[in-house]
Each structure stands twice: as C-alpha cells, then as structure tokens.
Design a protein around this motif. Sequence first.
Motif, mmCIF file in Angstrom:
data_model
loop_
_atom_site.group_PDB
_atom_site.id
_atom_site.type_symbol
_atom_site.label_atom_id
_atom_site.label_comp_id
_atom_site.label_asym_id
_atom_site.label_seq_id
_atom_site.Cartn_x
_atom_site.Cartn_y
_atom_site.Cartn_z
ATOM 1 N N GLU A 232 0.822 -1.215 0.000
ATOM 2 C CA GLU A 232 0.000 0.000 0.000
ATOM 3 C C GLU A 232 0.854 1.262 0.000
ATOM 4 O O GLU A 232 0.530 2.235 -0.691
ATOM 5 N N ILE A 233 1.953 1.274 0.744
ATOM 6 C CA ILE A 233 2.851 2.438 0.727
ATOM 7 C C ILE A 233 3.455 2.607 -0.666
ATOM 8 O O ILE A 233 3.617 3.734 -1.150
ATOM 9 N N ASP A 234 3.747 1.490 -1.345
ATOM 10 C CA ASP A 234 4.218 1.576 -2.735
ATOM 11 C C ASP A 234 3.237 2.372 -3.590
ATOM 12 O O ASP A 234 3.638 3.191 -4.416
ATOM 13 N N HIS A 235 1.938 2.111 -3.410
ATOM 14 C CA HIS A 235 0.921 2.847 -4.180
ATOM 15 C C HIS A 235 1.095 4.352 -4.012
ATOM 16 O O HIS A 235 0.893 5.111 -4.953
ATOM 17 N N LEU A 236 1.449 4.784 -2.807
ATOM 18 C CA LEU A 236 1.594 6.213 -2.538
ATOM 19 C C LEU A 236 2.787 6.811 -3.277
ATOM 20 O O LEU A 236 2.879 8.024 -3.443
ATOM 21 N N ASN A 237 3.678 5.937 -3.718
ATOM 22 C CA ASN A 237 4.865 6.366 -4.471
ATOM 23 C C ASN A 237 4.729 6.071 -5.959
ATOM 24 O O ASN A 237 5.708 6.139 -6.703
ATOM 25 N N GLY A 238 3.517 5.690 -6.390
ATOM 26 C CA GLY A 238 3.283 5.417 -7.806
ATOM 27 C C GLY A 238 3.828 4.078 -8.266
ATOM 28 O O GLY A 238 4.081 3.880 -9.452
ATOM 29 N N VAL A 239 4.019 3.142 -7.327
ATOM 30 C CA VAL A 239 4.583 1.826 -7.647
ATOM 31 C C VAL A 239 3.507 0.757 -7.471
ATOM 32 O O VAL A 239 2.823 0.716 -6.442
ATOM 33 N N LEU A 240 3.368 -0.106 -8.475
ATOM 34 C CA LEU A 240 2.431 -1.227 -8.419
ATOM 35 C C LEU A 240 3.207 -2.520 -8.216
ATOM 36 O O LEU A 240 4.385 -2.600 -8.582
ATOM 37 N N PHE A 241 2.549 -3.549 -7.684
ATOM 38 C CA PHE A 241 3.272 -4.807 -7.449
ATOM 39 C C PHE A 241 3.816 -5.390 -8.747
ATOM 40 O O PHE A 241 4.850 -6.046 -8.744
ATOM 41 N N ILE A 242 3.176 -5.115 -9.874
ATOM 42 C CA ILE A 242 3.672 -5.656 -11.151
ATOM 43 C C ILE A 242 4.980 -4.991 -11.573
ATOM 44 O O ILE A 242 5.684 -5.512 -12.432
ATOM 45 N N ASP A 243 5.321 -3.858 -10.955
ATOM 46 C CA ASP A 243 6.598 -3.199 -11.267
ATOM 47 C C ASP A 243 7.791 -4.032 -10.788
ATOM 48 O O ASP A 243 8.921 -3.788 -11.196
ATOM 49 N N TYR A 244 7.534 -5.022 -9.907
ATOM 50 C CA TYR A 244 8.597 -5.912 -9.427
ATOM 51 C C TYR A 244 8.786 -7.117 -10.347
ATOM 52 O O TYR A 244 9.692 -7.913 -10.139
ATOM 53 N N LEU A 245 7.908 -7.267 -11.340
ATOM 54 C CA LEU A 245 7.960 -8.433 -12.224
ATOM 55 C C LEU A 245 8.843 -8.150 -13.431
ATOM 56 O O LEU A 245 9.244 -7.011 -13.674
ATOM 57 N N THR A 246 9.089 -9.195 -14.210
ATOM 58 C CA THR A 246 9.865 -9.003 -15.441
ATOM 59 C C THR A 246 9.043 -8.144 -16.404
ATOM 60 O O THR A 246 7.804 -8.147 -16.343
ATOM 61 N N PRO A 247 9.710 -7.434 -17.314
ATOM 62 C CA PRO A 247 8.969 -6.602 -18.279
ATOM 63 C C PRO A 247 7.907 -7.396 -19.055
ATOM 64 O O PRO A 247 6.813 -6.896 -19.280
ATOM 65 N N LEU A 248 8.221 -8.639 -19.404
ATOM 66 C CA LEU A 248 7.273 -9.449 -20.172
ATOM 67 C C LEU A 248 6.012 -9.746 -19.352
ATOM 68 O O LEU A 248 4.891 -9.562 -19.832
ATOM 69 N N LYS A 249 6.195 -10.179 -18.098
ATOM 70 C CA LYS A 249 5.031 -10.472 -17.240
ATOM 71 C C LYS A 249 4.206 -9.214 -17.012
ATOM 72 O O LYS A 249 2.980 -9.243 -17.030
ATOM 73 N N ARG A 250 4.893 -8.109 -16.784
ATOM 74 C CA ARG A 250 4.213 -6.838 -16.551
ATOM 75 C C ARG A 250 3.377 -6.444 -17.775
ATOM 76 O O ARG A 250 2.230 -6.029 -17.655
ATOM 77 N N GLN A 251 3.969 -6.624 -18.951
ATOM 78 C CA GLN A 251 3.289 -6.285 -20.214
ATOM 79 C C GLN A 251 2.054 -7.172 -20.428
ATOM 80 O O GLN A 251 0.993 -6.686 -20.828
ATOM 81 N N LEU A 252 2.180 -8.459 -20.123
ATOM 82 C CA LEU A 252 1.047 -9.377 -20.276
ATOM 83 C C LEU A 252 -0.113 -8.975 -19.372
ATOM 84 O O LEU A 252 -1.272 -8.947 -19.797
#
Length: 173
Positions: free
Chosen positions: A138-158
């Motif tokens: 939830e604190i990540d959300h306040l910084n504009g970060v989503l949990f998918i930002d921790y994934l590989t670019p391909l997974k994030r794109q999918l």
Amino acid sequence: MSLRSILIHPDPRLKKACDPVPDLDDELRRLADDMLETMYDAPGVGLAAPQVGVNRRLIVLDCVREEEGPPRPLIMFNPEVIAASDERSTHEEGCLSIPEQYAEVERPAEVTVRWMDRGGAEREESFAGLWATCVQHEIDHLNGVLFIDYLTPLKRQLITRKMQKLKRERARG
C-alpha cells in the motif's frame, strides 16, 4: 459512508507519487472511512487513496482473516517505513486495481512503520507476515509503484494487456 470506485490499471493516477496530508480534516476522515468500506466490500486487505483517485498519502488495511478473530482496521495518514529487516519473504500479491492477477513478490519480511492515525496522533508499529507485505504494497501505491513493477517486463506487459482488455469490456458494459 459510501463506496468509492476503484481505478483499474493502466491509469496515470496510479503511477503518480502522492502529496502528504498536511492536516487532518473531516473530509479526509470521511475519505478514510469510505476507503475502509470500499476495501471490505471489494473484498481486499488494503487500499490506497490513489486507487480511488485521490492523490494523498493515505492507506487503509485489515489483514485479519474472518476465522482468525475480529477485524483490525488500520487507517494510516502519511505512513512511512522507518526500518526494514534484512530477512526477505515472498508472498503472492494481488491488487484491487489489477483484478484477478497475482504474482510472487519478494519484500523485507518485517517492517516498522510510522504514521498519523485518524485522530491525528503519531503511531509506530512493527509488522510481519501478511501485514508487512500489505503495508509495503500500500505504501508503494503512494509512491506510484504497483506490485507488477517488481515483475519481469514481459510479465508486466502481459498483465497490462489483460487489464486494458478488461477496461474495454467494462466500458462496453
């Protein structure tokens, strides 16, 4: 109290860092209450203000499972992690702004968080397990970060493509 609409990724408002809450007022307390009601209704264990379109540093969470005991809703204004363990843990995370998508994310196993509560008092508490994962998410959300930002670019794109399709389908009604 009223339910708020939850933004679905991709939405530019989910990628912006939020402004601090300078002073508590009734409007912000009402927002926090609405967010708790929205989170429970969804159902979820955490919700951040940007997910309901408000650019403020406010999160709500409750990681108590029904069978574990009474609810423990927490409202945190301006939360910040002030200490994190070197030990890491991995949990499967999901997000109300990224429905039905889950992925393993590694984070510090324990964190200490400082925040201002609904009454304006400064609070500090250490969290472990699901609570630690949730408060960091939830604190990540306040910084504009989503949990998918921790994934590989391909997974994030999918996942992003799936969400774009979901938004198109919902728009058609």
